[in-house]
Motif scaffolding. Structure first.
Motif, PDB file in Angstrom:
ATOM      1  N   LYS A  79       1.765  25.820  91.453  1.00 50.79           N
ATOM      2  CA  LYS A  79       1.260  26.609  90.337  1.00 50.79           C
ATOM      3  C   LYS A  79       2.037  27.922  90.183  1.00 50.79           C
ATOM      4  N   GLY A 124      -0.306  22.991  86.919  1.00 49.95           N
ATOM      5  CA  GLY A 124      -1.403  23.919  86.708  1.00 49.95           C
ATOM      6  C   GLY A 124      -1.326  24.564  85.346  1.00 49.95           C
ATOM      7  N   SER A 125      -2.041  25.642  85.191  1.00 50.21           N
ATOM      8  CA  SER A 125      -2.127  26.311  83.889  1.00 50.21           C
ATOM      9  C   SER A 125      -1.272  27.574  83.866  1.00 50.21           C
ATOM     10  N   HIS A 142      -3.963  33.038  83.822  1.00 47.72           N
ATOM     11  CA  HIS A 142      -5.033  33.484  82.935  1.00 47.72           C
ATOM     12  C   HIS A 142      -4.808  34.906  82.443  1.00 47.72           C
ATOM     13  N   ASN A 188      -0.545  22.283  82.282  1.00 51.10           N
ATOM     14  CA  ASN A 188      -1.655  21.787  81.480  1.00 51.10           C
ATOM     15  C   ASN A 188      -2.581  22.942  81.130  1.00 51.10           C
ATOM     16  N   GLY A 189      -3.722  22.604  80.586  1.00 49.93           N
ATOM     17  CA  GLY A 189      -4.647  23.647  80.164  1.00 49.93           C
ATOM     18  C   GLY A 189      -4.357  24.114  78.749  1.00 49.93           C
ATOM     19  N   THR A 190      -4.895  25.226  78.389  1.00 50.80           N
ATOM     20  CA  THR A 190      -4.755  25.769  77.031  1.00 50.80           C
ATOM     21  C   THR A 190      -3.913  27.046  77.066  1.00 50.80           C
ATOM     22  N   PRO A 227      -3.601  30.745  77.229  1.00 55.59           N
ATOM     23  CA  PRO A 227      -4.545  31.785  77.667  1.00 55.59           C
ATOM     24  C   PRO A 227      -4.860  32.757  76.528  1.00 55.59           C
ATOM     25  N   LEU A 278       0.148  20.840  77.695  1.00 57.33           N
ATOM     26  CA  LEU A 278      -0.789  21.847  77.216  1.00 57.33           C
ATOM     27  C   LEU A 278      -1.588  21.296  76.046  1.00 57.33           C
ATOM     28  N   GLY A 317      -5.622  21.730  73.587  1.00 60.23           N
ATOM     29  CA  GLY A 317      -6.586  22.574  72.909  1.00 60.23           C
ATOM     30  C   GLY A 317      -6.304  22.639  71.424  1.00 60.23           C
TER      31      GLY A 317
END
Length: 732
Positions: free
Chosen positions: A263, A286-287, A290, A309-311, A313, A332, A334
């Protein structure tokens, strides 16, 4: 009335001063002979003349003061040489050891030459004032010397052929080092952990474009003055060490193109002076941190080609100085329309290619007035293109390929009003809509148009004729019917035409062979050297992504494969002197292969398979020295297969399906006699002679052989494969 001269200047006073002035001059000449006969230190002059014997183009004259020579600077007394600067001087050969006699030298720049060989042993051991050495962009080789001047502050050995490892002993002389650049060489091994302890004043460190392996060592956090850390394009593994976050002066962290994993630690957001965070081309997961919004000075965020991945921030909106947001080729996601882009007033490029973003085009993106390039291709976006996009006055690159946008007519009407738009990629959207035949005006600067795989209906629209700056067009994988219009010849800059996998009919118009950019090298050279705002990617079936940074990366091409075109291939095809790829396969072309194709001396790919061509393969094609891909399979050709040069490299598969061809690499020998009464296979895609004799042979040899022969003839006609098999390129 003035008093007599004798009263103003008494003779005794005048004579006394004259004698004093003459005495002063004599003393001055004795003490400072260089004022009478100015010249540099004779030993240094001799060393420089010895240096110049290796480089005749220096034109240094032994009769002149060496301090006046080009590239030479001396101290205030014009006696000792303190600077030797000959960048881009055309110097060739090894570095002469005579340089070591210039012991007062403080600055040495021999960059951008053709110097080769190793740095002579002990070359810099006698220098006590040398603070800058720039030998970049040469052809120097060998290992990094162990001995350097203790006063050295700037060492630039980039873009040479140095190799070997970097040992702690190499760094022991670098106590005063501020800038160390050894990028673009072939250094191997691990990065020493003692760099910062040996060089506590280090500001710029560039080890990129080498072959360093292993983990990034701990210790960079102790470089309190470090501004640039560039370790990109090596073979580094492991995680990004967390102690880097202690190098609080860091402004540019460049670790791209390695094998880094794990990460991106949240601690990286402690680097509040960071301007560039460039970590692309790794295996980071990871993202996105944040609290990345703490990096309020960030200008470049390049995290593409990882496993993130994730959205996005929410704190990213605090990076209001952001100019580049490059996050392509991740996972990524969202709703993109929920993210607020409106605060990015300086944002010029956003690239989110191939992620999992959903929703509609974010209207807040159109508040970024500085945007020149947008790529949202291969996501899950829906809806229509809004007129609000016209609020971006500088937009020149737009790629929305591979989403689910609708209403092509409206999209083209809106986008045609973008005065600076040069690249428009809308492929794999607008499914089963109709390509508007008219009513589109504008696109005056458009150079690249991609509408691949939309399954559009209609004909090639006449409004394309007004796009006089168009250079590349790809309308493949649609349902476009009708004939190829002759007015295409009036597009003076067009050199790449892909109309494959459509329903086009009629012949190959002669007018097409008159395209100026395909008929003249001079015209082509003038039009194809524009650089894209973002690199374009071409994806070929069963192949890796191809990256194109400028129009010159594309090979001049005409691809009309998988249509219903018929008639003869016009002999004028030989006028297309600039073409490199000619793809006419899977049509109904008949007649003979024009020998004029041999005039296409730049041709690299010639695909004529699955047609109705007859006659012999012109032997003149063997003169095509660059031809690397060739196929005339499944036609009605006969005679000997040409041999020699490139043709000796083509396999049997290039000729299969032509039973009357003979000679290597065919199994059939040309000495075998053919039935003189057997006519050519014919131009129709119906039953040929083999199918007529098939049942007779089958009568003799059994019903199973009949089926085998019929099946062979069916497959020899025209191989019809699913449309998706024939994708040539997906532009994004």
């Amino acid at each position: 009335m003035l008093p007599p001269e004798a009263l103003l200047f008494p003779s005794s006073f005048t004579n006394h001063n004259n004698m004093s002035f003459v005495s002063f001059l004599i003393i001055l000449i004795l003490l400072f002979p260089t004022l009478a006969d100015a010249d540099c230190n004779p030993n240094e002059k001799e060393s420089l003349l010895s240096f110049a014997t290796n480089f005749p183009n220096l034109n240094w004259s032994s009769t002149e003061d060496c301090c006046s020579w080009a590239g030479i600077s001396c101290d205030d007394k014009r006696y000792r040489v303190i600077r030797l600067s000959i960048p881009d001087g055309g110097l060739r050969g090894v570095i002469p050891s005579s340089l070591q006699n210039l012991t007062s030298l403080s600055f040495l720049n021999l960059s951008c030459n053709f110097l080769s060989g190793p740095i002579p042993d002990g070359l810099f051991s006698s220098f006590n004032n040398l603070h800058t050495i720039d030998l970049s962009y040469n052809r120097l080789s060998g290992h990094l010397p162990h001995t350097w001047p203790p006063t050295l502050q700037v060492l630039n050995l980039s873009s040479n052929h140095f190799d070997g490892t970097i040992q702690t002993t190499n760094l022991q002389s670098f106590q005063s080092m501020i800038t160390l650049n050894i990028s673009n060489n072939s250094f191997t091994g691990t990065i020493p952990p003692s760099i910062c302890s040996n060089s506590p004043a280090l500001v710029n460190l560039d080890f990129s474009l080498n072959h360093f392996t292993g983990n990034i060592p701990q210790g960079f956090g102790t470089c309190s003055n470090l501004v640039v850390l560039s370790l990109g394009s090596n073979r580094l593994t492991g995680q990004i060490p967390t102690d880097i976050s202690c190098a609080l002066s860091l402004q540019h962290l460049l670790l791209q193109g390695n094998y880094l994993m794990g990460k991106i630690d949240e601690s990286i957001t402690n680097l509040t002076n960071l301007r560039s965070l460039v970590l692309f081309g790794n295996m980071l997961s990871g993202s996105i941190p944040h609290n990345i919004g703490k990096l309020s000075l960030l200008e470049k965020l390049e995290l593409h080609t990882n496993l993130l991945n994730g959205t996005l921030p929410l704190s990213l909106v605090n990076c209001t100085k952001l100019q580049l947001l490059i996050l392509r080729l991740n996972s990524l996601g969202g709703r993109l329309s929920d993210f607020n882009f409106s605060g990015f007033s300086q944002l010029t490029k956003v690239d989110l290619l191939k992620n999992q973003f959903s929703g509609e085009l974010p209207k807040s993106l159109f508040s970024c007035k500085s945007l020149t390039a947008i790529r949202l291709a291969r996501n899950k976006l829906v809806g229509e293109i809004s007129p609000d996009i016209l609020e971006l006055p500088s937009l020149s690159f737009l790629s929305l390929t591979g989403n689910t946008f609708k209403n092509l007519s409206q999209a083209l009407n809106i986008l045609s009003h973008h005065e600076k738009l040069t690249t428009l990629l809308l492929s794999y959207n607008f499914i089963n809509e109709t390509l508007p035949a008219s009513g589109i005006s504008g696109f005056q600067e458009l150079k690249v148009l991609g509408l691949v795989g939309c399954e559009l209906f209609g004909q090639i629209p006449i409004w394309l004729m007004s796009l006089t700056n168009l250079e590349l067009i790809n309308l493949s994988e649609n349902n476009i019917n009708g004939q190829i219009p002759g007015w295409i010849q009036y597009l003076p800059n067009l050199f790449y035409i892909a109309l494959a996998n459509n329903l086009l009919s009629g012949g190959l118009p002669v007018e097409l062979t008159r395209l100026p950019a395909l008929a003249s090298h001079q015209v082509l050279d003038q039009v194809k050297y524009n650089k894209f705002e973002l690199p374009m990617f071409g994806v070929r079936l069963h192949a890796s992504n191809w990256q194109y940074n400028c129009l010159a990366s594309f090979r001049p091409m005409l691809d009309l494969s998988y249509n219903n075109l018929s008639g003869d291939i016009p002999v004028e095809i030989g006028n297309m002197k600039s073409i490199q790829d000619l793809v006419l396969s899977n049509n109904y072309f008949s007649g003979t292969i024009p020998s004029s194709i041999s005039n296409l001396t730049n041709l690299e790919s010639l695909e004529l398979s699955h047609n109705l061509l007859s006659g012999e393969i012109p032997t003149s094609l063997t003169s095509l020295n660059f031809l690397s891909s060739f196929s005339v399979a499944y036609n009605n050709l006969q005679g000997s297969v040409p041999t020699g040069r490139q043709f000796d490299t083509f396999s049997n598969q290039c000729y299969e399906g032509n039973p009357r061809l003979c000679g290597p690499p065919m199994q059939k020998s040309c000495t075998e006699r053919s039935d003189p009464s057997s006519p050519p296979s014919g131009h129709k895609k119906g039953l040929d002679t083999e199918m007529i004799f098939g049942p007779l042979l089958g009568f003799c040899f059994g019903f199973g052989i009949i089926l085998t022969c019929q099946l062979h003839c069916m497959l020899s006609e025209r191989t019809i494969l699913p449309r998706w098999i024939h994708r040539y390129f997906i532009w994004a």
